[in-house]
Write a protein that holds these residues in place. Structure first.
Motif, PDB file in Angstrom:
ATOM      1  N   LEU A  83      -9.482  -4.088  24.181  1.00  0.00           N
ATOM      2  CA  LEU A  83      -8.066  -4.022  23.872  1.00  0.00           C
ATOM      3  C   LEU A  83      -7.322  -4.079  25.207  1.00  0.00           C
ATOM      4  CD1 LEU A  83      -6.927  -3.567  20.962  1.00  0.00           C
ATOM      5  CD2 LEU A  83      -6.377  -1.249  21.695  1.00  0.00           C
ATOM      6  N   CYS A 128      -3.619   3.525  28.086  1.00  0.00           N
ATOM      7  CA  CYS A 128      -5.029   3.181  28.237  1.00  0.00           C
ATOM      8  C   CYS A 128      -5.891   4.437  28.320  1.00  0.00           C
ATOM      9  CB  CYS A 128      -5.203   2.319  29.484  1.00  0.00           C
ATOM     10  SG  CYS A 128      -6.867   1.679  29.736  1.00  0.00           S
ATOM     11  N   ALA A 141     -10.030   0.280  26.036  1.00  0.00           N
ATOM     12  CA  ALA A 141      -8.838  -0.424  26.486  1.00  0.00           C
ATOM     13  C   ALA A 141      -8.838  -0.629  27.994  1.00  0.00           C
ATOM     14  CB  ALA A 141      -7.586   0.351  26.068  1.00  0.00           C
TER      15      ALA A 141
END
Length: 202
Positions: A83, A128, A141
């Motif tokens: 991600l 994140c 992420a």
């Protein structure tokens, strides 16, 4: 999460080139099905054609219609495997044909803008960290500063130009490379929950 109803608009992209099924829209639809535990979150999702004209027509209208607390654009990238939270977007360099075979006449997103780069006021590093701290979630992420000078960069810049305090962009990898649609949706939901907690106070 801050009190009061929160309106969230999330967009995904339609098919283009090698992506006959666009993982971004599949993930966004799965997010809609997954929903939020918090009943005070109103979620609206839209599929956007991979077209400069469609973006220019549609996105300002979505801002006006919903006046969202958070606008999150999602796109697919074949070169990411996590991600990918984009921190900023660019105004120029748009010289790649969209699905209609078109490019912006000036190769710019917003003609006359005095900012070549606009960064989101949302701190993607904090988002994140929040995502990666969820041990039971498979998705991880990373943060990026280059959304790629195509429709993903383009849509992000346009929304940042409208409201950089409430705009985010997330790149997802293609489906099952390595995450399935449900796992991507879990990641999107975690990202949005974090972003709501980190919204600037204005």
């Amino acid at each position: 999460m801050p009190s009061g109803n929160k309106c969230i608009v999330v967009t995904g992209y339609g098919p283009f080139r090698g992506h006959k099924v666009n993982a971004s829209w599949v993930a966004v639809q799965e997010l809609k099905s997954l929903g939020f535990d918090d009943e005070q979150v109103e979620l609206y999702v839209y599929e956007i054609p991979v077209s400069y004209d469609a973006v220019k027509r549609t996105i300002p209208d979505l801002w006006e219609k919903h006046k969202p607390d958070l606008m999150v654009h999602v796109g697919v990238s074949a070169i990411v495997s996590e991600l990918t939270l984009e921190q900023q977007a660019h105004n120029d360099g748009y010289d790649r044909d969209d699905v209609d075979g078109q490019i912006p006449h000036t190769k710019m997103c917003v003609d006359g803008s005095c900012h070549n780069i606009i960064a989101s006021d949302l701190n993607m590093s904090l988002v994140c960290e929040d995502i990666n701290s969820i041990q039971e979630m498979k998705v991880k992420a990373v943060v990026s500063h280059d959304p790629g000078r195509y429709l993903c960069d383009f849509i992000y810049y346009l929304s940042l130009h409208i409201n950089k305090g409430r705009t985010a962009f997330i790149h997802v990898p293609p489906l099952n490379a390595p995450y399935n649609a449900f796992e991507l949706a879990q990641g999107l939901r975690a990202a949005i929950k974090s972003m709501l907690n980190h919204l600037p106070l204005h």
